[in-house]
Enzyme design. Structure first.
Site, PDB file in Angstrom:
ATOM      1  CB  THR A  38      15.748   8.181   5.923  1.00 13.85           C
ATOM      2  OG1 THR A  38      15.431   8.282   4.533  1.00 13.85           O
ATOM      3  CG2 THR A  38      15.244   6.852   6.452  1.00 13.85           C
TER       4      THR A  38
ATOM      5  CB  SER B 165      -7.443  12.723  13.596  1.00 18.68           C
ATOM      6  OG  SER B 165      -8.101  11.754  12.862  1.00 18.68           O
TER       7      SER B 165
ATOM      8  CB  THR C  25     -12.423   3.164  11.816  1.00 13.43           C
ATOM      9  OG1 THR C  25     -12.008   4.404  11.276  1.00 13.43           O
ATOM     10  CG2 THR C  25     -13.327   2.465  10.834  1.00 13.43           C
TER      11      THR C  25
ATOM     12  CB  CYS D  32      13.673   6.201   2.515  1.00 16.26           C
ATOM     13  SG  CYS D  32      14.676   7.144   1.363  1.00 16.26           S
TER      14      CYS D  32
HETATM   15  N1  ASP Z   1      -9.815   8.246  11.668  1.00 20.87           N
HETATM   16  C1  ASP Z   1      -9.840   6.926  12.260  1.00 20.87           C
HETATM   17  C2  ASP Z   1      -9.047   6.965  13.550  1.00 20.87           C
HETATM   18  O1  ASP Z   1      -7.850   6.994  13.497  1.00 20.87           O
HETATM   19  C3  ASP Z   1      -9.260   5.924  11.309  1.00 20.87           C
HETATM   20  C4  ASP Z   1      -9.291   4.495  11.787  1.00 20.87           C
HETATM   21  O2  ASP Z   1      -9.490   4.180  12.937  1.00 20.87           O
HETATM   22  O3  ASP Z   1      -9.079   3.604  10.913  1.00 20.87           O
HETATM   23  O4  ASP Z   1      -9.621   6.988  14.618  1.00 20.87           O
END
Ligand code: ASP
Length: 340
Positions: free
Chosen positions: A274, A62, A16, A276
């Site tokens: 875990t 991602s 981002t 958690c």
């Molecule tokens: N989807 C973006 C990424 O991981 C989210 C970010 O950079 O904040 O490249």
């Protein structure tokens, strides 16, 4: 800034931080971040000299794959002697996985490697991007740091203890099982006592096998042996099983426990972590936990699931030696887990 004479090597992988708005939503914009970074450097006193490598293509993290970790480790290794520290500019979604993976791949690291990103792009105002970059470059000049860290929202976190915990907040990252290594409160405060010691042996980097079949499985009421048996049709080499509480699973479901046992008997390394956010696995606390130890699972103790996945990639890519891979899982290699 500690020393204006420092020189840093910067990997810009995407995220981002350097994205711009498109008709399909935010997307990486090649060439944009380096120009903005040069402007930030010019207006920030004591900003260190740096060389930046922009990856092509830039990715939304991602899309990160284990092969990207090899590329990053290779770039750091090729430039290790020539630079004083390293900054990796990365998307936040998989940032904790990358920080964890690099921590294992870069053995006897004697210089800071600081991974950062932002929740709001540089192209928007106000943003957290400029502050995170300035902090990352500052921490990458820190003489007492010899590990992979995350700089985010004024905090310095151990990379393999970090997690993206909050998806809509500027303070997206936390380190729930280890104290922060540093923070910025007017000035840069850093606690060397919490950091890894300076290595006494020479730096060496390891590549990982990006084709390893590793699975992350989160238990939930209703998870059955049929689901794990379907997965085991694959040549799974490692599994991170996110269990309940102190490392518990339904011991009343004998078919599920037997399926896990036959997976370990067939050679799969299954790490019990875990689900958690904080706390640790202690498989002997409950009958619902000790059954997993008898099924051959190894304790991930207080490791994050991100660190456990990265550690499996690392361990399963190494030749087995006197201390087997399963024995190494509950042993701290890079400060990723704590003592009992
Ligand atoms: N989807 C973006 C990424 O991981 C989210 C970010 O950079 O904040 O490249």
């Amino acid at each position: 800034m500690p020393s204006p004479s420092k020189r840093l090597y910067v990997i810009y992988a995407g995220g981002t931080i350097g994205m711009q708005q498109t008709s399909a939503g935010y997307a990486p914009a090649p060439g944009y971040l380096p120009g903005e970074l040069a402007r930030i450097a010019a207006r920030t006193s004591g900003f260190p000299a740096y060389e930046l490598k922009e990856y092509a293509p830039l990715i939304d993290s991602s899309n990160l794959q284990p092969a990207h970790w090899n590329a990053m480790a290779d770039d750091i290794t090729a430039n290790y002697e020539a630079y004083d520290g390293f900054v990796v500019i990365h998307g936040t979604d998989t940032l904790a996985y990358t920080a964890s993976a690099l921590s294992f791949m870069l053995e006897n690291l004697g210089k800071p490697v600081i991974v950062t990103g932002s929740m709001v792009p540089l192209a928007e105002q106000p943003n957290d991007a400029e502050q995170n970059l300035v902090d990352a470059f500052r921490w990458a000049c820190e003489d007492g740091l010899h590990e992979v860290c995350v700089a985010f929202n004024r905090l310095l976190l151990r990379g393999n203890r970090s997690r993206k915990l909050w998806g809509a907040e500027i303070g997206a990252f936390g380190s729930p099982n280890y104290p922060v290594l540093g923070r910025v409160q007017g000035h840069y405060e850093f606690n060397p006592a919490l950091c890894l010691p300076k290595p006494t042996r020479p730096f060496r980097a390891h590549r990982i096998n990006p084709d390893l079949a590793i699975a992350g499985i989160k238990l939930y009421p209703g998870y059955t042996n049929r689901l794990i048996e379907a997965m085991l049709v694959q040549p799974l080499k490692g599994i991170v099983l996110e269990t309940y509480g102190a490392g518990n699973a339904p011991d009343a479901d004998q078919a599920l426990i037997a399926a896990l046992g036959s997976a370990t008997a067939r050679g799969a390394l299954i790490v019990n972590c875990t689900q958690c956010v904080s706390g640790k696995v202690a498989m002997d606390n409950y009958a619902a936990g000790s059954v997993l130890s008898r099924a051959g699972l190894v304790s991930g103790r207080d490791m994050t699931p991100e660190a456990a996945i990265a550690k499996l990639y690392f361990l399963l890519s190494q030749p087995s030696d006197t201390l087997g891979r399963a024995e190494r899982v509950p042993v701290s290699l890079r400060g990723e887990l704590g003592a009992d």
